[in-house]
Design an enzyme around this catalytic site. Sequence first.
Site, PDB file in Angstrom:
ATOM      1  N   CYS A  68      -3.314  -8.073   5.439  1.00  0.00           N
ATOM      2  CA  CYS A  68      -2.642  -6.885   5.848  1.00  0.00           C
ATOM      3  C   CYS A  68      -3.729  -6.449   7.182  1.00  0.00           C
ATOM      4  O   CYS A  68      -4.768  -6.465   6.937  1.00  0.00           O
ATOM      5  CB  CYS A  68      -2.852  -5.816   4.858  1.00  0.00           C
ATOM      6  SG  CYS A  68      -2.114  -6.323   3.149  1.00  0.00           S
ATOM      7  N   CYS A  71      -5.951  -3.558   7.101  1.00  0.00           N
ATOM      8  CA  CYS A  71      -6.899  -3.407   5.943  1.00  0.00           C
ATOM      9  C   CYS A  71      -8.294  -3.803   6.189  1.00  0.00           C
ATOM     10  O   CYS A  71      -8.389  -4.985   6.289  1.00  0.00           O
ATOM     11  CB  CYS A  71      -6.375  -3.800   4.709  1.00  0.00           C
ATOM     12  SG  CYS A  71      -7.050  -3.518   3.096  1.00  0.00           S
ATOM     13  N   CYS A 108      -6.514   7.565 -10.028  1.00  0.00           N
ATOM     14  CA  CYS A 108      -5.862   6.251  -9.333  1.00  0.00           C
ATOM     15  C   CYS A 108      -7.057   5.340  -9.148  1.00  0.00           C
ATOM     16  O   CYS A 108      -8.140   5.710  -8.664  1.00  0.00           O
ATOM     17  CB  CYS A 108      -5.235   6.645  -7.855  1.00  0.00           C
ATOM     18  SG  CYS A 108      -3.861   7.983  -7.982  1.00  0.00           S
ATOM     19  N   CYS A 200       5.209   4.592  -7.743  1.00  0.00           N
ATOM     20  CA  CYS A 200       4.335   5.168  -6.746  1.00  0.00           C
ATOM     21  C   CYS A 200       4.519   4.225  -5.492  1.00  0.00           C
ATOM     22  O   CYS A 200       3.823   3.043  -5.343  1.00  0.00           O
ATOM     23  CB  CYS A 200       3.046   5.563  -7.170  1.00  0.00           C
ATOM     24  SG  CYS A 200       2.120   5.974  -5.707  1.00  0.00           S
ATOM     25  N   ARG A 272       3.051  12.677  -1.062  1.00  0.00           N
ATOM     26  CA  ARG A 272       1.583  12.689  -1.055  1.00  0.00           C
ATOM     27  C   ARG A 272       0.878  12.437   0.311  1.00  0.00           C
ATOM     28  O   ARG A 272       1.241  11.473   1.038  1.00  0.00           O
ATOM     29  CB  ARG A 272       0.884  11.673  -1.983  1.00  0.00           C
ATOM     30  CG  ARG A 272      -0.704  11.797  -2.085  1.00  0.00           C
ATOM     31  CD  ARG A 272      -0.937  10.665  -3.175  1.00  0.00           C
ATOM     32  NE  ARG A 272      -0.348  11.282  -4.572  1.00  0.00           N
ATOM     33  CZ  ARG A 272       0.081  10.526  -5.248  1.00  0.00           C
ATOM     34  NH1 ARG A 272       0.365   9.158  -5.189  1.00  0.00           N
ATOM     35  NH2 ARG A 272       0.567  10.994  -6.608  1.00  0.00           N
TER      36      ARG A 272
END
Length: 333
Positions: A68, A71, A108, A200, A272
């Site tokens: 990614c 990241c 989380c 989510c 969120r």
Amino acid sequence: MSPEADRPSADPDIRHDWTIAEILDLLQTPLLDLLHQAQTLHRRHNPGNHIQLATLLSVKTGGCAENCAYCPQSAHYETPVAKEPTLGVTEVLTQAQAAKDQGATRFCMGWAWREIQDGPAFDAMVAMVEGVKSLGLEACVTAGMLKASQAERLAAAGLTAYNHNLDTSPEYYGEIITTRTYGDRLQTLAHVRQAGMTVCSGGIIGLGETLGDRAQMLQILANLSPHPESVPINTLVAVAGTPLQDQAPVDPLDLVRMCAVARITMPKARVRLSAGRRQLSREAQVLCFMAGANSMFYGDKLLTTDNPDRQQDLELLAAIGAKPLEPFQDLPH
């Protein structure tokens, strides 16, 4: 998309047939008009000025096989984030209790994996989920791709939600990630839903995508049936060593627009504020709440990214008259 998507909803605000053109038009609506539309829907479906406080802990940090481009945990890049030992069950539950004591209602847990492997590590994850639920907290996991059998086991352990973001549109996805496909992501979401857990899933803006890419990502999420219960909206935090290290910062008003359109297209979801919130002023955050955001990550870190101070967050909520949402409110039973 499940067969239920074709059935008419009892609530005319809930749709699963959004077009990219419709969403693109919303993203380009004059901001004050867009805010009014989003706030009207938000008050109808989310009364009470409640904002969910979620804490995110990195259980396995660094060394991820994915590439990614955003990241710092990817093993493909040289970044300031070093691979660390995976946390044990006792340490994770200690941190979950601390998060609860400090006001969080959803805990989380993140693992920098491409996909979950069955075995001792997955067994430990299941134990963590059971422990977090025993504390009276909602439990969420993000750990890459997920098989149907694993989703069923996590559901049996009491997992509230599984996070797996779409990140961007299918067309732009290959510019950001090549180690898994968009279809892999959608398959994981299907496994989560089929196991009876809540979904989510959101995305990231600031990756170099177009407005059309943002519209298509929202369209895919909004046409899932049912809608994701949680929709994280992230802004890129550019980290040295990643391919996106020189990406320009996102205009905060673009984030406001994304929150508003997510609220309009998914009226009951928890929208969120996620990565990138530390770069927002108090006023920009308030605009996001006006646009329909009703959840935020709360705590010093989001995996490896700095987050605003807890006390500052509580002061902000007090200043705008918002209240923390109690756990397990407005979730399907």
